[in-house]
Design a protein around this motif. Structure first.
Motif, PDB file in Angstrom:
ATOM      1  N   HIS A   1       0.792  -1.235  -0.081  1.00 50.95           N
ATOM      2  CA  HIS A   1      -0.103   0.146   0.059  1.00 50.95           C
ATOM      3  C   HIS A   1       0.805   1.207   0.043  1.00 50.95           C
ATOM      4  O   HIS A   1       2.015   1.317   0.052  1.00 50.95           O
TER       5      HIS A   1
ATOM      6  N   GLY B   1      -1.961   4.549   4.074  1.00 54.57           N
ATOM      7  CA  GLY B   1      -2.802   3.541   4.203  1.00 54.57           C
ATOM      8  C   GLY B   1      -2.579   2.318   4.854  1.00 54.57           C
ATOM      9  O   GLY B   1      -1.998   2.474   5.651  1.00 54.57           O
ATOM     10  N   SER B   2      -3.126   1.127   4.401  1.00 59.48           N
ATOM     11  CA  SER B   2      -3.016  -0.056   5.202  1.00 59.48           C
ATOM     12  C   SER B   2      -3.307  -1.278   4.248  1.00 59.48           C
ATOM     13  O   SER B   2      -3.792  -0.848   3.035  1.00 59.48           O
TER      14      SER B   2
ATOM     15  N   ILE C   1      -6.691  -1.543   2.243  1.00 61.48           N
ATOM     16  CA  ILE C   1      -7.120  -0.645   0.742  1.00 61.48           C
ATOM     17  C   ILE C   1      -7.183  -1.710  -0.335  1.00 61.48           C
ATOM     18  O   ILE C   1      -7.895  -1.251  -1.304  1.00 61.48           O
TER      19      ILE C   1
ATOM     20  N   HIS D   1       1.903   1.662   9.911  1.00 61.19           N
ATOM     21  CA  HIS D   1       0.723   1.786   9.295  1.00 61.19           C
ATOM     22  C   HIS D   1      -0.183   0.693   9.825  1.00 61.19           C
ATOM     23  O   HIS D   1       0.455  -0.638  10.146  1.00 61.19           O
TER      24      HIS D   1
ATOM     25  N   SER E   1     -12.147   7.275  -3.052  1.00 57.36           N
ATOM     26  CA  SER E   1     -10.789   7.006  -2.742  1.00 57.36           C
ATOM     27  C   SER E   1     -10.240   8.018  -1.774  1.00 57.36           C
ATOM     28  O   SER E   1      -9.422   7.596  -0.982  1.00 57.36           O
TER      29      SER E   1
ATOM     30  N   PHE F   1      -8.494   6.924   2.167  1.00 63.42           N
ATOM     31  CA  PHE F   1      -7.059   7.259   2.566  1.00 63.42           C
ATOM     32  C   PHE F   1      -6.950   8.233   3.696  1.00 63.42           C
ATOM     33  O   PHE F   1      -6.084   8.077   4.406  1.00 63.42           O
TER      34      PHE F   1
ATOM     35  N   GLU G   1      -7.734   6.107   6.569  1.00 64.00           N
ATOM     36  CA  GLU G   1      -6.614   5.259   6.919  1.00 64.00           C
ATOM     37  C   GLU G   1      -5.633   6.153   7.717  1.00 64.00           C
ATOM     38  O   GLU G   1      -4.912   5.515   8.622  1.00 64.00           O
TER      39      GLU G   1
END
Length: 269
Positions: free
Chosen positions: A20, A24-25, A28, A50, A161, A165, A168
């Motif tokens: 990612h 993020g992680s 996603i 993350h 999207s 993000f 996250e």
């Protein structure tokens, strides 16, 4: 060791590792997991700081916070799970790590699939980074992150999207964000090297038609690097795997299968 999850296939010998981007992680990739685990062995990673790879005290004291060090985190996971070689799928900053891994450990990389690839920081993105460097210690990082997310993904169809993000990124600590931000603000020499040096590994760039910050540089790479192919997703922004998961999954699986069947290269679009 960074947190990771393994999904083994009952018959396939091929591995696909998902990397990612910043903030993020591994979550996603939720729209990819079912499609890919039905075809391949799958490895999901949470990069240091993350997701479930929570920062530790020794990490905060570690000055070795470089792309090579973070790349080695990934290699450590491969080694522990005796994965000798893998296809790598990345998004945004994750594509830089994949390209760096391929440079340092080419024997571990079957192919590179790079969504929303960052291969050059243009004038606007460099200005954005400079603003962040100035204010990163005084402005709450979520304000900066929301600003960056909006500039990179400004359209209505990017909202999903963008929100993903941002949500996250809320899981990051301020100090962790600053460390990652400092790292990404110093990548220009590395990206210049990647643009200038072609690599002999099959590569597929999956780029959104509306990814105006990063698409131009990737177009040039696809024209000059022999092993690099480009697929452009119409009416799509930076985070292609979230905005158009069905197209993304189909084309990436098709690409990997073409390598297995010796029908590579995939036709450029």
């Amino acid at each position: 060791m960074i947190h990771h999850s393994i999904y083994k296939h009952k018959s396939s010998q091929d591995w696909v590792t998902f990397v990612h981007g910043a903030g993020g992680s591994s979550s996603i990739w939720f729209k990819q997991l079912r499609a890919f685990r039905s075809q391949f062995n799958v490895l999901l990673l949470d990069l240091r700081g993350h997701g479930n790879s929570n920062p530790k005290l020794q990490d905060s004291l570690d000055e070795n916070y470089t792309f090579d060090a973070i790349t080695n985190d990934i290699i450590e996971v491969l080694d522990v799970n005796t994965i000798q070689k893998s296809h790598f799928v990345g998004i945004s900053l994750g594509t830089i790590l994949i390209r760096n891994l391929a440079e340092n450990y080419p024997e571990r990389v079957s192919s590179m699939i790079m969504g929303g690839a960052i291969m050059k920081m243009n004038v606007r993105s460099r200005f954005l980074m400079n603003v962040g460097v100035i204010f990163k210690s005084v402005v709450p990082y979520m304000i900066l992150y929301k600003l960056f997310a909006f500039i990179i993904m400004p359209r209505k169809n990017h909202k999903k999207s963008r929100n993903l993000f941002v949500n996250e990124a809320k899981k990051l600590y301020q100090k962790e964000f600053i460390r990652w931000f400092k790292l990404t603000s110093e990548i220009n020499p590395l990206l210049k090297f990647f643009r200038q040096k072609a690599i002999d590994i099959p590569s597929l760039y999956m780029m959104g038609e509306q990814d105006y910050l990063f698409l131009p540089a990737v177009r040039k790479i696809s024209e000059t690097h022999k092993e690099a192919k480009l697929f452009i997703l119409e009416n799509c922004g930076h985070v292609v795997n979230v905005e158009q998961p069905n197209v993304f999954n189909t084309k990436v699986i098709e690409f990997i299968k073409s390598l297995e069947d010796n029908t590579y290269p995939l036709r450029t679009v």
